[in-house]
Design a protein around this motif. Sequence first.
Motif, PDB file in Angstrom:
ATOM      1  N   ARG A   1     -37.573  14.172  -9.753  1.00 37.30           N
ATOM      2  CA  ARG A   1     -36.203  13.916 -10.186  1.00 37.30           C
ATOM      3  C   ARG A   1     -36.207  13.137 -11.501  1.00 37.30           C
ATOM      4  NH1 ARG A   1     -32.720  17.436  -8.537  1.00 37.30           N
ATOM      5  NH2 ARG A   1     -33.197  18.015  -6.403  1.00 37.30           N
ATOM      6  N   PRO A   2     -35.298  13.473 -12.423  1.00 38.95           N
ATOM      7  CA  PRO A   2     -35.305  12.826 -13.730  1.00 38.95           C
ATOM      8  C   PRO A   2     -34.773  11.403 -13.684  1.00 38.95           C
ATOM      9  CG  PRO A   2     -33.422  14.288 -13.560  1.00 38.95           C
ATOM     10  CD  PRO A   2     -34.237  14.488 -12.314  1.00 38.95           C
ATOM     11  N   THR A   3     -35.204  10.608 -14.658  1.00 32.53           N
ATOM     12  CA  THR A   3     -34.600   9.307 -14.890  1.00 32.53           C
ATOM     13  C   THR A   3     -33.676   9.434 -16.094  1.00 32.53           C
ATOM     14  OG1 THR A   3     -36.330   8.593 -16.421  1.00 32.53           O
ATOM     15  CG2 THR A   3     -36.719   8.220 -14.081  1.00 32.53           C
ATOM     16  N   SER A   4     -32.921   8.394 -16.403  1.00 29.67           N
ATOM     17  CA  SER A   4     -31.982   8.469 -17.519  1.00 29.67           C
ATOM     18  C   SER A   4     -32.696   8.734 -18.835  1.00 29.67           C
ATOM     19  CB  SER A   4     -31.180   7.167 -17.604  1.00 29.67           C
ATOM     20  OG  SER A   4     -32.053   6.062 -17.766  1.00 29.67           O
TER      21      SER A   4
ATOM     22  N   LEU B   1     -36.288  34.655 -21.290  1.00 35.94           N
ATOM     23  CA  LEU B   1     -36.172  33.283 -20.802  1.00 35.94           C
ATOM     24  C   LEU B   1     -37.143  33.020 -19.654  1.00 35.94           C
ATOM     25  CD1 LEU B   1     -32.307  32.658 -20.900  1.00 35.94           C
ATOM     26  CD2 LEU B   1     -34.014  32.395 -22.716  1.00 35.94           C
ATOM     27  N   PHE B   2     -37.341  31.738 -19.347  1.00 34.29           N
ATOM     28  CA  PHE B   2     -38.325  31.345 -18.346  1.00 34.29           C
ATOM     29  C   PHE B   2     -38.008  31.965 -16.988  1.00 34.29           C
ATOM     30  CE2 PHE B   2     -40.230  28.029 -15.465  1.00 34.29           C
ATOM     31  CZ  PHE B   2     -41.535  28.426 -15.680  1.00 34.29           C
ATOM     32  N   TRP B   3     -39.042  32.383 -16.293  1.00 36.83           N
ATOM     33  CA  TRP B   3     -38.872  33.251 -15.139  1.00 36.83           C
ATOM     34  C   TRP B   3     -38.668  32.535 -13.803  1.00 36.83           C
ATOM     35  CZ3 TRP B   3     -42.175  33.261 -10.892  1.00 36.83           C
ATOM     36  CH2 TRP B   3     -43.359  32.507 -11.028  1.00 36.83           C
ATOM     37  N   HIS B   4     -39.222  31.332 -13.613  1.00 37.66           N
ATOM     38  CA  HIS B   4     -39.309  30.800 -12.252  1.00 37.66           C
ATOM     39  C   HIS B   4     -37.918  30.512 -11.682  1.00 37.66           C
ATOM     40  CE1 HIS B   4     -40.468  28.377  -8.813  1.00 37.66           C
ATOM     41  NE2 HIS B   4     -41.701  28.830  -8.979  1.00 37.66           N
ATOM     42  N   PRO B   5     -37.610  31.021 -10.483  1.00 38.34           N
ATOM     43  CA  PRO B   5     -36.261  30.886  -9.917  1.00 38.34           C
ATOM     44  C   PRO B   5     -35.781  29.443  -9.782  1.00 38.34           C
ATOM     45  CG  PRO B   5     -37.534  32.494  -8.671  1.00 38.34           C
ATOM     46  CD  PRO B   5     -38.492  31.851  -9.622  1.00 38.34           C
ATOM     47  N   ALA B   6     -36.694  28.484  -9.615  1.00 38.98           N
ATOM     48  CA  ALA B   6     -36.285  27.099  -9.386  1.00 38.98           C
ATOM     49  C   ALA B   6     -35.706  26.434 -10.633  1.00 38.98           C
ATOM     50  CB  ALA B   6     -37.470  26.275  -8.876  1.00 38.98           C
ATOM     51  N   PHE B   7     -35.945  27.014 -11.820  1.00 36.08           N
ATOM     52  CA  PHE B   7     -35.591  26.315 -13.056  1.00 36.08           C
ATOM     53  C   PHE B   7     -34.290  26.857 -13.654  1.00 36.08           C
ATOM     54  CE2 PHE B   7     -39.877  25.074 -12.339  1.00 36.08           C
ATOM     55  CZ  PHE B   7     -39.962  23.780 -12.847  1.00 36.08           C
TER      56      PHE B   7
ATOM     57  N   LEU C   1     -29.522  20.838  -8.396  1.00 31.39           N
ATOM     58  CA  LEU C   1     -30.779  20.941  -7.661  1.00 31.39           C
ATOM     59  C   LEU C   1     -31.953  21.299  -8.567  1.00 31.39           C
ATOM     60  CD1 LEU C   1     -29.546  22.798  -4.441  1.00 31.39           C
ATOM     61  CD2 LEU C   1     -30.150  20.370  -4.683  1.00 31.39           C
ATOM     62  N   SER C   2     -31.658  21.923  -9.702  1.00 30.23           N
ATOM     63  CA  SER C   2     -32.738  22.340 -10.605  1.00 30.23           C
ATOM     64  C   SER C   2     -33.010  21.323 -11.713  1.00 30.23           C
ATOM     65  CB  SER C   2     -32.387  23.691 -11.245  1.00 30.23           C
ATOM     66  OG  SER C   2     -31.310  23.568 -12.156  1.00 30.23           O
ATOM     67  N   ARG C   3     -32.261  20.234 -11.727  1.00 20.21           N
ATOM     68  CA  ARG C   3     -32.521  19.183 -12.720  1.00 20.21           C
ATOM     69  C   ARG C   3     -33.692  18.339 -12.234  1.00 20.21           C
ATOM     70  NH1 ARG C   3     -26.781  19.220 -13.233  1.00 20.21           N
ATOM     71  NH2 ARG C   3     -26.164  19.801 -15.368  1.00 20.21           N
TER      72      ARG C   3
END
Length: 381
Positions: free
Chosen positions: A255-258, A154-160, A222-224
């Motif tokens: 930050r995501p939108t709907s 799976l993807f490695w970066h801690p923020a995701f 926080l990761s979305r």
Amino acid sequence: MEIFAKHTDCTSVHYQGHVLERSKLFPTSSKALKTAHRVPMIHAEILSHSADIMCMQAMDRLEQLSPVLEQAGYSSTYATGPGKQHGCLIAYKKKYNRMDELIIEYDKQEVREESSHPTARIGSSRVTKNIGLMIALAEAGADSQGVIVATTHLFWHPAFTYERARQASILIREVLNFRQSMKLEHWPCIIAGDFNFAPDDPAYSLLVGDPLTEAQSQRLHLSRVIHATVDPTVPSTTKKADDEEGDGSEADPDRPTSSDGLLSDLELTKLFINGAKLRSAYDEGQRAQRDNGTPDDFNTFGDRISQPSTRLGAYEPMWTSYTHYWKTTLDYIFFVDTPKHSINIAGYLNPHRTTDMEAGLPQIGICGSDHVSLCAELHLL
């Protein structure tokens, strides 16, 4: 009834080829980074377990490993994500016949059907090029008996955190769909690999059926974020982000939108509930050893990170990756029972002691990778 030829031994190995050539990431490994030392160590470790099935991640230099596996009596299946320098490999002894295989590209998988917006149907926060690989193995001479085997990185970066949870949910969904499509519901599933999350991560809890804690929900929240690979309007940094592990550079996500369609906690939970609760060979095996009062010299994840006894994951190995710069638990051997039979953990390879790894992996005479191998013997009751 026991799984194929009395039992199945499964090993998960993190090969990690070209990344280990970045000596700045492994300043204490010295000669162990040199291919002439490291590759023979990894090959020897792989063959020492004599496992029936092996799952490998971060696998490259296939031209060096394939002859070793063939000479030892293994067949194998290999796959990479688009443009990736390394991939996933499943090797199996020739007492099994491969019936079918499937490669899952997480970036293309939809997680909801009701949206008219393609991005929202996929629900991804970042294009990662990661994959899941699965195969159906039948016992030679008895095609009605077998096992579904899957591996992933799976993807490695801690923020995701969110993206790893999404990828994990897709993997389980597709493994079960793969089994069902072949009408092999009576076969167990083994899912082993480098999940790049620790046992206290939201994705781990969702996989094993534990409810999310408040802290885990906050980590997901926080990761979305939407990365520039999904939405090109997100500003990028001057340094290009690295898809491979070990480079912390990243574009600042937004930050995501709907319309971006990232899954809520409830939607994520439903994706996992619609699958199956995974069991962990090490979490259950080491828990049983402690509960039985068996003398031990091993340490668990729960010995360094406090977790309530009611939650799963505390008995995973204390470390599966131990280097100069990072020390954590990322690798697991999970499995799924059949509707009529459960799996018994007959044994497992004792994890490395912390004192053996203190200098930081890889180390000559200890381990040729920055991750240790896991190995379990599983019986179908």
